[in-house]
Structure formats: C-alpha cells, structure tokens
Scaffold this motif. Structure first.
Motif, PDB file in Angstrom:
ATOM      1  N   SER A 293       0.817  -1.210   0.000  1.00  0.00           N
ATOM      2  CA  SER A 293       0.000   0.000   0.000  1.00  0.00           C
ATOM      3  C   SER A 293       0.851   1.261   0.000  1.00  0.00           C
ATOM      4  O   SER A 293       0.422   2.299  -0.501  1.00  0.00           O
ATOM      5  CB  SER A 293      -0.959  -0.006   1.186  1.00  0.00           C
ATOM      6  OG  SER A 293      -0.273  -0.219   2.387  1.00  0.00           O
ATOM      7  N   MET A 294       2.071   1.181   0.515  1.00  0.00           N
ATOM      8  CA  MET A 294       2.981   2.332   0.470  1.00  0.00           C
ATOM      9  C   MET A 294       3.365   2.634  -0.968  1.00  0.00           C
ATOM     10  O   MET A 294       3.434   3.802  -1.374  1.00  0.00           O
ATOM     11  CB  MET A 294       4.228   2.049   1.311  1.00  0.00           C
ATOM     12  CG  MET A 294       5.172   3.208   1.395  1.00  0.00           C
ATOM     13  SD  MET A 294       4.457   4.634   2.197  1.00  0.00           S
ATOM     14  CE  MET A 294       4.545   4.119   3.890  1.00  0.00           C
ATOM     15  N   ALA A 295       3.605   1.598  -1.758  1.00  0.00           N
ATOM     16  CA  ALA A 295       3.911   1.802  -3.176  1.00  0.00           C
ATOM     17  C   ALA A 295       2.702   2.357  -3.922  1.00  0.00           C
ATOM     18  O   ALA A 295       2.847   3.190  -4.820  1.00  0.00           O
ATOM     19  CB  ALA A 295       4.373   0.489  -3.802  1.00  0.00           C
ATOM     20  N   VAL A 296       1.510   1.914  -3.540  1.00  0.00           N
ATOM     21  CA  VAL A 296       0.294   2.423  -4.177  1.00  0.00           C
ATOM     22  C   VAL A 296       0.108   3.906  -3.875  1.00  0.00           C
ATOM     23  O   VAL A 296      -0.167   4.711  -4.779  1.00  0.00           O
ATOM     24  CB  VAL A 296      -0.939   1.606  -3.717  1.00  0.00           C
ATOM     25  CG1 VAL A 296      -2.229   2.238  -4.200  1.00  0.00           C
ATOM     26  CG2 VAL A 296      -0.836   0.174  -4.208  1.00  0.00           C
ATOM     27  N   ILE A 297       0.287   4.291  -2.626  1.00  0.00           N
ATOM     28  CA  ILE A 297       0.134   5.704  -2.252  1.00  0.00           C
ATOM     29  C   ILE A 297       1.178   6.549  -2.970  1.00  0.00           C
ATOM     30  O   ILE A 297       0.859   7.607  -3.526  1.00  0.00           O
ATOM     31  CB  ILE A 297       0.262   5.889  -0.729  1.00  0.00           C
ATOM     32  CG1 ILE A 297      -0.831   5.152   0.008  1.00  0.00           C
ATOM     33  CG2 ILE A 297       0.233   7.362  -0.359  1.00  0.00           C
ATOM     34  CD1 ILE A 297      -0.580   5.032   1.495  1.00  0.00           C
ATOM     35  N   SER A 298       2.419   6.084  -2.969  1.00  0.00           N
ATOM     36  CA  SER A 298       3.477   6.832  -3.645  1.00  0.00           C
ATOM     37  C   SER A 298       3.199   6.950  -5.136  1.00  0.00           C
ATOM     38  O   SER A 298       3.454   7.991  -5.743  1.00  0.00           O
ATOM     39  CB  SER A 298       4.824   6.155  -3.425  1.00  0.00           C
ATOM     40  OG  SER A 298       5.150   6.137  -2.077  1.00  0.00           O
ATOM     41  N   GLY A 299       2.659   5.904  -5.724  1.00  0.00           N
ATOM     42  CA  GLY A 299       2.303   5.949  -7.138  1.00  0.00           C
ATOM     43  C   GLY A 299       1.187   6.940  -7.428  1.00  0.00           C
ATOM     44  O   GLY A 299       1.222   7.663  -8.432  1.00  0.00           O
ATOM     45  N   ILE A 300       0.199   6.984  -6.548  1.00  0.00           N
ATOM     46  CA  ILE A 300      -0.897   7.942  -6.726  1.00  0.00           C
ATOM     47  C   ILE A 300      -0.380   9.369  -6.627  1.00  0.00           C
ATOM     48  O   ILE A 300      -0.711  10.221  -7.462  1.00  0.00           O
ATOM     49  CB  ILE A 300      -2.017   7.677  -5.689  1.00  0.00           C
ATOM     50  CG1 ILE A 300      -2.764   6.386  -6.013  1.00  0.00           C
ATOM     51  CG2 ILE A 300      -2.993   8.849  -5.633  1.00  0.00           C
ATOM     52  CD1 ILE A 300      -3.736   5.948  -4.941  1.00  0.00           C
ATOM     53  N   VAL A 301       0.453   9.631  -5.636  1.00  0.00           N
ATOM     54  CA  VAL A 301       0.989  10.982  -5.455  1.00  0.00           C
ATOM     55  C   VAL A 301       1.890  11.354  -6.637  1.00  0.00           C
ATOM     56  O   VAL A 301       1.838  12.478  -7.141  1.00  0.00           O
ATOM     57  CB  VAL A 301       1.723  11.106  -4.102  1.00  0.00           C
ATOM     58  CG1 VAL A 301       2.427  12.440  -3.978  1.00  0.00           C
ATOM     59  CG2 VAL A 301       0.748  10.915  -2.961  1.00  0.00           C
ATOM     60  N   ALA A 302       2.703  10.414  -7.106  1.00  0.00           N
ATOM     61  CA  ALA A 302       3.561  10.684  -8.262  1.00  0.00           C
ATOM     62  C   ALA A 302       2.729  10.910  -9.524  1.00  0.00           C
ATOM     63  O   ALA A 302       3.073  11.764 -10.359  1.00  0.00           O
ATOM     64  CB  ALA A 302       4.544   9.541  -8.466  1.00  0.00           C
ATOM     65  N   ALA A 303       1.629  10.183  -9.680  1.00  0.00           N
ATOM     66  CA  ALA A 303       0.752  10.392 -10.831  1.00  0.00           C
ATOM     67  C   ALA A 303       0.098  11.770 -10.780  1.00  0.00           C
ATOM     68  O   ALA A 303      -0.051  12.443 -11.812  1.00  0.00           O
ATOM     69  CB  ALA A 303      -0.312   9.294 -10.896  1.00  0.00           C
ATOM     70  N   GLU A 304      -0.282  12.200  -9.587  1.00  0.00           N
ATOM     71  CA  GLU A 304      -0.845  13.548  -9.439  1.00  0.00           C
ATOM     72  C   GLU A 304       0.202  14.618  -9.753  1.00  0.00           C
ATOM     73  O   GLU A 304      -0.109  15.637 -10.378  1.00  0.00           O
ATOM     74  CB  GLU A 304      -1.395  13.738  -8.030  1.00  0.00           C
ATOM     75  CG  GLU A 304      -2.626  12.919  -7.766  1.00  0.00           C
ATOM     76  CD  GLU A 304      -3.016  12.871  -6.302  1.00  0.00           C
ATOM     77  OE1 GLU A 304      -4.133  12.377  -6.027  1.00  0.00           O
ATOM     78  OE2 GLU A 304      -2.240  13.319  -5.441  1.00  0.00           O
ATOM     79  N   ALA A 305       1.441  14.368  -9.347  1.00  0.00           N
ATOM     80  CA  ALA A 305       2.516  15.312  -9.666  1.00  0.00           C
ATOM     81  C   ALA A 305       2.754  15.361 -11.177  1.00  0.00           C
ATOM     82  O   ALA A 305       2.980  16.440 -11.742  1.00  0.00           O
ATOM     83  CB  ALA A 305       3.792  14.917  -8.937  1.00  0.00           C
ATOM     84  N   THR A 306       2.678  14.216 -11.818  1.00  0.00           N
ATOM     85  CA  THR A 306       2.838  14.178 -13.276  1.00  0.00           C
ATOM     86  C   THR A 306       1.699  14.908 -13.972  1.00  0.00           C
ATOM     87  O   THR A 306       1.917  15.617 -14.961  1.00  0.00           O
ATOM     88  CB  THR A 306       2.915  12.715 -13.749  1.00  0.00           C
ATOM     89  OG1 THR A 306       3.982  12.068 -13.051  1.00  0.00           O
ATOM     90  CG2 THR A 306       3.166  12.627 -15.242  1.00  0.00           C
TER      91      THR A 306
END
Length: 165
Positions: free
Chosen positions: A39-52
């Motif tokens: 779930s940490m990777a999922v959260i980081s992925g969501i935040v990185a996608a929002e940054a993108t």
C-alpha cells in the motif's frame, strides 16, 4: 569523519550505500524494521501520478502562454505557472520520501489528497463525471491507505542526518 568499523574482519563493517557501516539489526530494505507494505507503493504511485498530471498541466499552460493566449496579467500567468511547477516538484518529493518510509510526507500526501477532493467533487457534479471520478477515486484510496496500520508503522522514520562520530 565517519566512525570506524567495530571489527575490521566482520562482514557488517563494509559501508552501505550512504557510507556508514551496515547494521545487522536493520535490514537494508526496511527503515523501521518492517518490510515495505504494498500500500505504500500504491500511495506513492498515486501521489507521483498527481505530480505528473500537474506537470502536464503546467506544460500545457506554458504552451498556451507562449502561443499568445489572452491573459489579464502576463506576470500573474507566469506566477501561476511557477506555482504549478513548484507544487508538482513538492508532490514528487512527497512521493519519493513517502516511499522511503519517512514520517513527514504522510501529512503532505493527506493535504494534497484533500485538495484533490475539493476540486474533484465540483468537477464530478459540474458535468464532467469521468474527470471527477478520475480525481476522486485515487484520492479517496490514498486517504484510506494513509491510515492503514502497516503504512503508519512503516512510515515512522524521522528525518535527520546520521551521527557524525
């Protein structure tokens, strides 16, 4: 100046990636003694996608500004572009340090998700249901996962430099 190894013949005395001796009581893949939850990777992925997405919006905004789209204030538009770029870089930093297990990015990720929710609800109800759902579903998932026990346990690393001596 770094500390000398405890025993020159011990395998733990080799420096790790950061130049300090490895500690046998802490595995290299973990920061708090527990394995990184998915779930940490999922959260980081969501935040990185929002940054993108913010970076893409900044690029589109910059292109519109350079092609002569009408604006009320040129310097106001440049300031808006700078804010988009700054917020995108901040979100990338939050994603990276959250993935590493630091404590401080959890609050930043939560605030960012709350901002996304405040934009997503009016977008959803304003006639753009797909765009609104694309904002609301990942933000809600990230908020729920941020309060997961495994994420809280993993993201408990305090920021700070390692000891000098």
């Amino acid at each position: 100046m770094s500390r000398p190894p405890a025993s020159p013949s011990s395998p733990d005395s080799e420096p790790s990636d950061d130049g300090f001796p490895r500690r046998p009581d802490r595995p290299e893949h973990s920061t708090s003694g527990t394995a990184r939850p998915r779930s940490m990777a999922v959260i980081s992925g969501i935040v990185a996608a929002e940054a993108t997405a913010l970076l893409a919006a900044a690029a589109w905004y910059g292109v519109q500004l350079l092609t002569g789209a009408p604006v009320l204030s040129f310097w106001g538009a440049v300031f808006t572009l700078a804010l988009l770029l700054a917020f995108a870089s901040w979100l990338y930093a939050v994603a990276v340090f959250l993935f590493r297990g630091f404590r401080w990015p959890r609050a930043g990720a939560l605030v960012a998700q709350l901002f996304v929710l405040t934009i997503g609800f009016p977008t959803l109800t304003g006639g753009y249901p797909l765009a609104g759902a694309a904002m609301l579903i990942p933000a809600a998932a990230a908020i729920v996962l941020l309060f997961d026990k495994r994420v809280i346990r993993f993201a408990s690393r305090a920021a700070g430099s390692p000891p000098a001596l």
